[in-house]
Write an enzyme that holds these catalytic residues in place. Structure first.
Site, PDB file in Angstrom:
ATOM      1  N   HIS A 100     -11.080  -6.104   9.010  1.00  0.00           N
ATOM      2  CA  HIS A 100     -11.773  -5.806   7.758  1.00  0.00           C
ATOM      3  C   HIS A 100     -13.065  -5.019   7.993  1.00  0.00           C
ATOM      4  O   HIS A 100     -13.933  -4.991   7.122  1.00  0.00           O
ATOM      5  CB  HIS A 100     -12.135  -7.103   7.014  1.00  0.00           C
ATOM      6  CG  HIS A 100     -10.956  -7.923   6.602  1.00  0.00           C
ATOM      7  ND1 HIS A 100     -10.247  -8.700   7.481  1.00  0.00           N
ATOM      8  CD2 HIS A 100     -10.347  -8.072   5.397  1.00  0.00           C
ATOM      9  CE1 HIS A 100      -9.251  -9.315   6.837  1.00  0.00           C
ATOM     10  NE2 HIS A 100      -9.294  -8.946   5.578  1.00  0.00           N
ATOM     11  N   GLU A 123       0.809  -1.221   0.000  1.00  0.00           N
ATOM     12  CA  GLU A 123       0.000   0.000   0.000  1.00  0.00           C
ATOM     13  C   GLU A 123       0.839   1.265   0.000  1.00  0.00           C
ATOM     14  O   GLU A 123       0.515   2.254  -0.671  1.00  0.00           O
ATOM     15  CB  GLU A 123      -0.949  -0.008   1.204  1.00  0.00           C
ATOM     16  CG  GLU A 123      -2.102  -0.978   1.114  1.00  0.00           C
ATOM     17  CD  GLU A 123      -1.749  -2.412   1.439  1.00  0.00           C
ATOM     18  OE1 GLU A 123      -2.613  -3.294   1.299  1.00  0.00           O
ATOM     19  OE2 GLU A 123      -0.583  -2.654   1.856  1.00  0.00           O
TER      20      GLU A 123
END
Length: 669
Positions: free
Chosen positions: A475, A408
């Site tokens: 998540h 990322e």
């Protein structure tokens, strides 16, 4: 000029190859000028006329050689020991001196120091103190060059200490996978501040790491200007024909401290003496004298010329008044001005889900902006884990819809590089939770760049977020508060398909960095009639979904639907329901107007309570609408725990079920 105790004869076995005398003298002058500037700066530092200095004395050959072989319009990303990059690009010295003194004629309006700046005019992108993201930014610049097909090369610097950072590894891997035309330049000068190389890495040479990345690498004698210049000249010509990344380790030494306050007591004296004999400038000077290319008279002529230039430009910088600004000036420079252009919706609509609206908006933006690139894990053939980009590869190709390695930080940095080099970028975080791995470049690069040196960050980071789907602690977060606290970022959080499509289009139009939150639990559960064509909705304008007189409900995301459900079940409640839609910029006008009417406020957020945006909105209301309030502002949020997995625990965690109770309590106050 500073000289070691033993003046070198000629340490290096110089090989001029076919270089003419003019080129040799250019390289000599290229090293002499920054050396003389540095020596002047050290004097001014002792006199208290400059505040800090990071010396590159002894390393000039690397910067000079690399800059000399690159075209003026090829980007270089230097560090704070690469003064010669700036002087070789002919930046007016008074502007550099003003920059170092924090004055207006510098490049950052006094907002950053030393070499922490960039300049599009000279195609130089300066460093940030976090070091590592620089490599990722170079990836993005090189990717833009590759997409343009302009055969340009990009060069980026770091020290051997910086190579320990994860961002460096990520960027090298991305460059290799994508075969990006980047020169990754490591100046191995022996020490990362005071930490020697044997405490930084355990391989014999940093260039050896190139094998692990499947990348060509070379070790270069960094103090031999002719070796640097000739090897780089051949490499650059080769890369322009055959685009690829190359890892370069320049063996050199730092003759001064990390910065002058550090000193060099941690360095063995004999090591300093040994490297003093390899001084790149004095050795090359001796060589040119021995070859009859240079004379003592010519040396003095060059020195007099540079001394006059340095003194003259210092006088200009010193005469410049201290920078002045206003609160309005500072605030106005946090974001690049964006003139919103309304694109009205068409009359034809289709009833689609939130996820479809985002997909359609993204696709239509790709059609509208041929310089828009989408990057993320599995976004190409697979279509992303939520299938939002399904079919995009067939329409736009893999050059513009790019699968990324799991990295990322490097990808966010690459998005910044794309923006610098004329592109727009949308980065998909597979889940908003994973943004922590890209946090540094978002917070310290994207958010701060425009304020620091007027460079936009034309990047949207898509953030699939939120609980209610049994995804557990890694998540399910809705972490918008991390970014609403960061000046320079815009934060968008739609709750409906219509808003999502229009706001995404505007976010991509906006040249500022936007964090675009998409609630996963709403992806396939919320439908709405949405215009089929491209349209925009302004950022910073809330939506008043219901109007009433007794209470103001302020919320966003999934909270909007929880509030609607509560009001549908309790129709006796007369409430203004405000869907914020964008958190930064925040529509305070709509909030205050409603509060002044109802006198009572409840703020609902899915995020846990402490430090959330509800706290800031509450404070704003208390400060600006206190005399209109008939009760304390009420905040309702999730528990102060991570998001649990089991459905009953997750339900107890979320504030949906306790919202009604808190609302009724407020109404009865």
């Amino acid at each position: 000029m500073m000289k070691p105790e033993t003046t070198p004869h000629i340490f290096f076995d110089y090989n001029r190859k076919d270089l003419d005398n003019k080129t040799l003298l250019k390289l000599y002058r290229g090293m002499l000028k920054p050396r003389m500037i540095e020596e002047k700066m050290l004097i001014l530092l002792r006199q208290g006329k400059v505040s800090k200095w990071f010396s590159g004395i002894g390393q000039e050959a690397i910067s000079v050689g690399i800059t000399a072989v690159l075209d003026k319009d090829e980007y270089i990303l230097p560090m704070h020991r690469n003064l010669a990059v700036f002087t070789m690009r002919d930046i007016p010295l008074h502007r550099l001196f003003s920059q170092w003194q924090g004055k207006a004629n510098g490049f950052t309006k006094g907002r950053d120091r030393s070499f922490h700046f960039g300049t599009q005019e000279f195609h130089i992108i300066g460093m940030i103190s976090h070091l590592g993201p620089q490599f990722g930014v170079a990836d993005g610049i090189a990717l833009a060059n590759k997409l343009k097909g302009n055969n340009k090369v990009c060069a980026v610097f770091t020290g051997e200490g910086g190579t320990s950072e994860g961002d460096i590894h990520e960027a090298l891997n991305v460059a290799s996978v994508w075969q990006l035309p980047v020169l990754f330049c490591i100046e191995n000068n022996g020490y990362g501040l005071s930490t020697p190389t044997n405490e930084q890495y355990n391989c014999e040479n940093l260039a050896d790491r190139g094998k692990g990345y499947g990348m060509e690498s070379h070790i270069i004698e960094g103090n031999d200007i002719l070796e640097v210049y000739t090897k780089l000249k051949d490499l650059v010509e080769s890369i322009r024909t055959n685009p690829r990344p190359v890892l370069l380790e320049f063996k050199t030494f730092r003759m001064r401290g990390h910065e002058e306050a550090s000193g060099t007591k941690y360095v063995p004296t004999d090591l300093i003496d040994e490297w003093g004999l390899r001084d790149p400038l004095l050795n090359f000077e001796s060589y040119l004298l021995s070859e009859g290319i240079l004379s003592d008279e010519k040396i003095q002529q060059f020195k007099n010329e540079f001394k006059h230039e340095i003194d003259e430009n210092l006088d200009i910088a010193f005469a410049e008044p201290k920078i002045e600004s206003t609160e309005a000036n500072e605030l106005n420079d946090v974001y690049k001005e964006f003139k919103y252009q309304e694109v009205k919706e068409n009359l034809e609509t289709e009833n689609i889900r939130l996820i479809d609206a985002i997909s359609h908006g993204l696709k239509q933006s790709m059609e509208r902006h041929d310089n828009l690139v989408i990057m993320g894990q599995d976004v190409a053939e697979y279509g992303g884990v939520f299938k939002i980009t399904e079919g995009f590869v067939e329409q736009f190709g893999k050059e513009r819809v790019r699968n990324t390695p799991i990295c990322e930080s490097a990808i966010v940095s690459a998005a910044m590089g794309l923006s610098i080099n004329g592109f727009k970028a949308v980065v998909e975080m597979q889940f908003a939770d994973f943004v922590t791995s890209g946090f540094n470049p978002i917070i310290n690069y994207l958010a701060k760049n425009y304020y620091r040196w007027n460079e936009k960050a034309d990047v949207v980071v898509r953030m699939p977020c939120g609980a209610g789907v049994g995804a557990g602690p890694f998540h399910s977060q809705t972490n918008e508060a991390w970014f609403t606290h960061t000046p320079g970022l815009k934060v968008v959080y739609p709750a409906f398909p219509y808003d999502a499509k229009g706001l995404l289009a505007t976010s991509i139009e906006d040249p500022n960095p936007v964090m675009f939150f998409e609630h996963k639990a709403l992806y396939r559960s919320i439908r709405q009639d949405v215009p089929t064509d491209y349209y925009t909705i302004p950022l910073g304008k809330a939506s008043l979904l219901k109007e009433g007189k007794d209470v103001t409900i302020i919320t966003y995301g999934a909270g909007v639907h929880w509030a609607l459900e509560t009001l549908d079940q309790n129709q006796e409640i007369s409430a203004d329901l405000i869907d914020l839609r964008t958190l930064i910029p925040l529509d305070t006008e709509t909030i205050y107007k409603s509060v002044e009417k109802t006198g009572k406020v409840i703020i609902l957020q899915e995020d846990s309570l402490f430090g959330g945006i509800a706290s800031d909105i509450s404070a704003l209301i208390m400060e600006n609408c206190f005399e209109h309030l008939d009760a304390p502002v009420k905040r309702v949020a999730s528990l102060e725990t991570p998001v649990p997995f089991a459905s009953n625990l997750e339900s107890a965690y979320l504030p949906k079920n306790k919202f009604k109770e808190n609302l009724l309590d407020l109404l009865s106050y």
